[in-house]
Design a protein around this motif. Structure first.
Motif, mmCIF file in Angstrom:
data_model
loop_
_atom_site.group_PDB
_atom_site.id
_atom_site.type_symbol
_atom_site.label_atom_id
_atom_site.label_comp_id
_atom_site.label_asym_id
_atom_site.label_seq_id
_atom_site.Cartn_x
_atom_site.Cartn_y
_atom_site.Cartn_z
ATOM 1 N N GLY A 171 0.823 -1.202 0.000
ATOM 2 C CA GLY A 171 0.000 0.000 0.000
ATOM 3 C C GLY A 171 0.860 1.256 0.000
ATOM 4 N N ALA A 172 1.899 1.230 0.814
ATOM 5 C CA ALA A 172 2.776 2.397 0.887
ATOM 6 C C ALA A 172 3.470 2.619 -0.453
ATOM 7 N N ALA A 173 3.820 1.522 -1.116
ATOM 8 C CA ALA A 173 4.463 1.629 -2.432
ATOM 9 C C ALA A 173 3.479 2.237 -3.445
ATOM 10 N N LEU A 174 2.226 1.826 -3.326
ATOM 11 C CA LEU A 174 1.175 2.392 -4.176
ATOM 12 C C LEU A 174 1.134 3.912 -4.026
ATOM 13 N N ALA A 175 1.198 4.351 -2.778
ATOM 14 C CA ALA A 175 1.153 5.786 -2.495
ATOM 15 C C ALA A 175 2.356 6.487 -3.120
ATOM 16 N N ALA A 176 3.531 5.893 -2.918
ATOM 17 C CA ALA A 176 4.752 6.504 -3.443
ATOM 18 C C ALA A 176 4.685 6.607 -4.963
ATOM 19 N N ARG A 177 4.305 5.524 -5.599
ATOM 20 C CA ARG A 177 4.256 5.540 -7.064
ATOM 21 C C ARG A 177 3.238 6.537 -7.600
ATOM 22 N N HIS A 178 2.141 6.673 -6.889
ATOM 23 C CA HIS A 178 1.132 7.651 -7.302
ATOM 24 C C HIS A 178 1.720 9.055 -7.283
ATOM 25 N N LEU A 179 2.478 9.376 -6.244
ATOM 26 C CA LEU A 179 3.070 10.713 -6.146
ATOM 27 C C LEU A 179 4.132 10.914 -7.211
ATOM 28 N N ILE A 180 4.871 9.842 -7.478
ATOM 29 C CA ILE A 180 5.900 9.933 -8.522
ATOM 30 C C ILE A 180 5.251 10.193 -9.886
ATOM 31 N N GLU A 181 4.175 9.464 -10.132
ATOM 32 C CA GLU A 181 3.457 9.662 -11.398
ATOM 33 C C GLU A 181 2.917 11.078 -11.545
ATOM 34 N N ARG A 182 2.581 11.663 -10.422
ATOM 35 C CA ARG A 182 2.097 13.044 -10.459
ATOM 36 C C ARG A 182 3.242 14.028 -10.683
ATOM 37 N N GLY A 183 4.447 13.489 -10.818
ATOM 38 C CA GLY A 183 5.587 14.338 -11.144
ATOM 39 C C GLY A 183 6.425 14.775 -9.954
ATOM 40 N N HIS A 184 6.109 14.314 -8.781
ATOM 41 C CA HIS A 184 6.875 14.736 -7.612
ATOM 42 C C HIS A 184 8.215 14.017 -7.530
ATOM 43 N N ARG A 185 9.215 14.726 -7.012
ATOM 44 C CA ARG A 185 10.538 14.132 -6.789
ATOM 45 C C ARG A 185 11.001 14.378 -5.360
ATOM 46 N N ARG A 186 10.476 15.426 -4.771
ATOM 47 C CA ARG A 186 10.839 15.709 -3.370
ATOM 48 C C ARG A 186 9.681 15.224 -2.498
ATOM 49 N N PRO A 272 -3.596 20.576 -3.188
ATOM 50 C CA PRO A 272 -2.314 19.908 -3.469
ATOM 51 C C PRO A 272 -1.294 20.805 -4.168
ATOM 52 N N GLY A 273 -1.659 22.078 -4.446
ATOM 53 C CA GLY A 273 -0.779 22.957 -5.227
ATOM 54 C C GLY A 273 0.640 23.045 -4.697
ATOM 55 N N ASP A 274 0.796 23.370 -3.411
ATOM 56 C CA ASP A 274 2.137 23.487 -2.847
ATOM 57 C C ASP A 274 2.649 22.155 -2.315
ATOM 58 N N VAL A 275 1.764 21.440 -1.651
ATOM 59 C CA VAL A 275 2.144 20.127 -1.122
ATOM 60 C C VAL A 275 0.999 19.135 -1.382
ATOM 61 N N ALA A 276 1.326 18.044 -2.025
ATOM 62 C CA ALA A 276 0.330 16.979 -2.210
ATOM 63 C C ALA A 276 0.410 16.041 -1.013
ATOM 64 N N THR A 329 -4.663 -3.698 -0.575
ATOM 65 C CA THR A 329 -5.027 -2.293 -0.362
ATOM 66 C C THR A 329 -5.304 -1.647 -1.717
ATOM 67 N N THR A 330 -5.996 -0.538 -1.704
ATOM 68 C CA THR A 330 -6.355 0.140 -2.951
ATOM 69 C C THR A 330 -6.059 1.630 -2.861
ATOM 70 N N LEU A 331 -5.600 2.164 -3.957
ATOM 71 C CA LEU A 331 -5.380 3.611 -4.013
ATOM 72 C C LEU A 331 -6.698 4.300 -4.330
ATOM 73 N N ILE A 332 -7.057 5.291 -3.519
ATOM 74 C CA ILE A 332 -8.263 6.072 -3.786
ATOM 75 C C ILE A 332 -7.853 7.512 -3.998
ATOM 76 N N VAL A 333 -8.029 7.973 -5.223
ATOM 77 C CA VAL A 333 -7.555 9.321 -5.551
ATOM 78 C C VAL A 333 -8.648 10.348 -5.286
ATOM 79 N N ARG A 334 -8.290 11.350 -4.480
ATOM 80 C CA ARG A 334 -9.221 12.459 -4.244
ATOM 81 C C ARG A 334 -8.485 13.762 -4.510
ATOM 82 N N GLY A 335 -8.954 14.841 -3.936
ATOM 83 C CA GLY A 335 -8.406 16.152 -4.293
ATOM 84 C C GLY A 335 -7.029 16.495 -3.756
ATOM 85 N N SER A 336 -6.496 15.729 -2.822
ATOM 86 C CA SER A 336 -5.264 16.171 -2.156
ATOM 87 C C SER A 336 -3.987 15.857 -2.931
ATOM 88 N N THR A 337 -4.134 15.227 -4.120
ATOM 89 C CA THR A 337 -2.931 14.948 -4.926
ATOM 90 C C THR A 337 -3.173 15.330 -6.378
#
Lengths: 337, 337
Positions: A171-186, A272-276, A329-337
């Motif tokens: 599940g945690a990996a799912l979260a990480a990959r989702h953020l990476i896909e959104r273009g985050h690096r930090r 999510p503009g400044d921090v997702a 576990t499942t990733l549920i995408v809402r407004g915070s990312t």
DNA sequence: CTGAAAGCGCTTACAG
DNA sequence: CTGAAAGCGCTTACAG
């Protein structure tokens, strides 16, 4: 309350025959069986469970170990209610009832044995243990008990002990990959207490997902929280104060994530503009708090039903060890990312 | 498991004496008592509850009737977890355990009797009933049962039956007066289902507080909800569509209030600027959802402890009827008003 | 203060 | 397919 003797007399049979009607009905003749069943209804006979338990050593009772000592914060399991409903429903399908074991008694001379003592006193058929977020020494004695035990989110195993937990690392990996896909690096993380099993596993999963994507995780991007709102809030403040603050945060629990979001807005920045932000659990509030929390959902009802099934399996095959259950576990995408 | 006979032999006394040590210790000599207690510890003796219950007809078990049939929405009591913790803690202070009664079995030929049957089968000492928001015919049979019963938020009384509920009318009046003090005159309400007792009482209290202040309550300002998010949302949409919409709304439950706030923002208006909102319950989310929900707090732990106390009172004085408990409510002001 | 004995309401080999 | 009887582990008058 009519007794078995009264019903036997009423129907002109022996108590043994009445007993058979309620235990091994196939062994008594159709005609007699019906007569006894009718008689039972007429005079309102119901087998007495205590007498039955005394004679058979089976109580059809499952003890629920859920330590709700208010001095520890752990009593507030985020979705206990849903687990409870699923557990109760599944158990009653197997003719089992749930007995909530009384809280720890601090005056108890041998607290470590308290659950086992309850097992013996009440002839419990099995035990379900809910993690209280704390390492309870009494739990350790359970592993080699001779009663079937299933622990939720707690890594105990033994000949008659198994556990149910989510795929925390996945599940945690799912979260990480989702953020990476959104273009985050930090990307930073607010972890659960590292002495808890889910807390540790979620960090591990997060770490290796970042590593797998070739993204660095500086030490200051890992802040330990307490699974509660204030912990998430404090952790996020530290992250925001960093010279090079993250653009995304994975909080290992929804409450911490909500605390973190609050810290972000207090700092005059935006999610999510400044921090997702991604959470973990999918508690009810996650959908309600603006802008909606993206999170890793746990299968809440699955905990209850899996626990019931594991218990029943061990009850049926006392020899066989029972494999632990890992709930997806499942990733549920809402407004915070 | 050592039995009483083994312990008696071990200590060179009769089983009667051992039994007395655990039931009426004051009646056995100090010296013998100590010897038996020591022996019990050595050989690990624990009285067997089933045998005890069979002999005494007291199980020290309290049944929890909480109907969690998923087909009805009522299973999701907003703060059951807190009630449960308080109840369990208070009961264990009296040496009582909580047995969660299995869900309704639809194949049950006589569902109305199911709780009473559980009482008889397990020799339950008492029953706590949690409102499932639905009128359950089985509950009616409880009122004249001969077992102590306490109902939460359910108006059942009888020789051995009492109830615990909040001061719903008073709380609703608190909400109304708060809105009046804030200067509102066009005040609407989103009610709970009127067949539920709290739903009806809150409307009554709200109505009379407005009347007491000389403020009119037009029929279209009273919209019935279902205690859930979607009901509050739908109700608020109807209110906003009125030719003369209210400037303030009292929702008789926090979930409805949150649904209502959402409808307000979807309509492009603001809370509390365009519409002020007050809820009822003070569930966790109330503090978390921006701008913070002003609400009437119920004493959640009070439900549990009051229920336990009422039960113990009835257990002690089987003759005396037990007065119902009305828990006080409190106004909690947050950003929504 | 202590013991012998009946009883609580069932189940389950053992016979038949 | 059915019954007589022992036994499950306690409690509690009743005697002493």
């Amino acid at each position: 309350m009519a007794t078995i003797r009264e019903l036997a007399r009423h129907c002109g049979v022996s108590v043994a025959t009445v007993s058979r009607v309620f235990n091994t009905p196939e062994v008594v003749s159709q005609e007699t069986r019906q007569r006894i069943l009718d008689g039972a209804r007429q005079i309102g006979y119901l087998p007495n469970e205590s007498a039955r338990t005394l004679a058979t050593k089976k109580s059809h009772l499952v003890g629920l170990v859920w330590d709700t000592d208010h001095r520890r914060p752990g009593w507030r399991h985020p979705f206990l209610q849903e687990i409870l409903v699923a557990l109760k429903t599944a158990l009653s399908g197997y003719g089992l009832h749930l007995l909530m074991l009384a809280a720890a008694d601090s005056t108890d001379p041998d607290a470590r044995q308290r659950y086992l003592r309850a097992v013996h006193r009440h002839s419990l058929d099995g035990l379900v243990i809910i993690d209280n977020g704390d390492r309870d020494p009494a739990v350790l004695t359970l592993a080699d008990a001779d009663v079937p035990c299933v622990a939720l989110d707690l890594r105990v195993t033994g000949p008659k002990t198994t556990y149910v937990t989510s795929d925390n690392a996945g599940g945690a990996a799912l979260a990480a990959r989702h953020l990476i896909e959104r273009g985050h690096r930090r990307i930073a993380t607010i972890t659960g207490p590292q002495q808890t099993w889910p807390g540790a596993e979620r960090l591990t999963g997060f770490r290796s997902a970042l590593a797998g994507a070739g993204i660095a995780l500086p030490a200051e991007y890992v802040v330990e929280g307490n699974f509660y709102l204030d912990g998430g809030h404090a952790a996020m403040r530290r992250l925001l104060a960093l010279p090079d603050p993250p653009t995304a945060v994975f909080a290992a629990g929804d409450e911490m994530a909500i605390g973190a979001m609050r810290a972000v807005s207090e700092a005059g920045r935006h999610v999510p503009g400044d921090v997702a932000v991604v959470g973990f659990d999918d508690i009810d509030v996650a959908a309600l708090v603006p802008p909606g929390l993206t999170t890793i959902a746990q299968d809440k009802a699955g905990f209850g039903t899996a626990a019931a099934e594991a218990l029943v399996t061990m009850l049926r095959d006392p020899g066989e060890p029972c494999e632990p259950t890992r709930l997806p576990t499942t990733l549920i995408v809402r407004g915070s990312t």
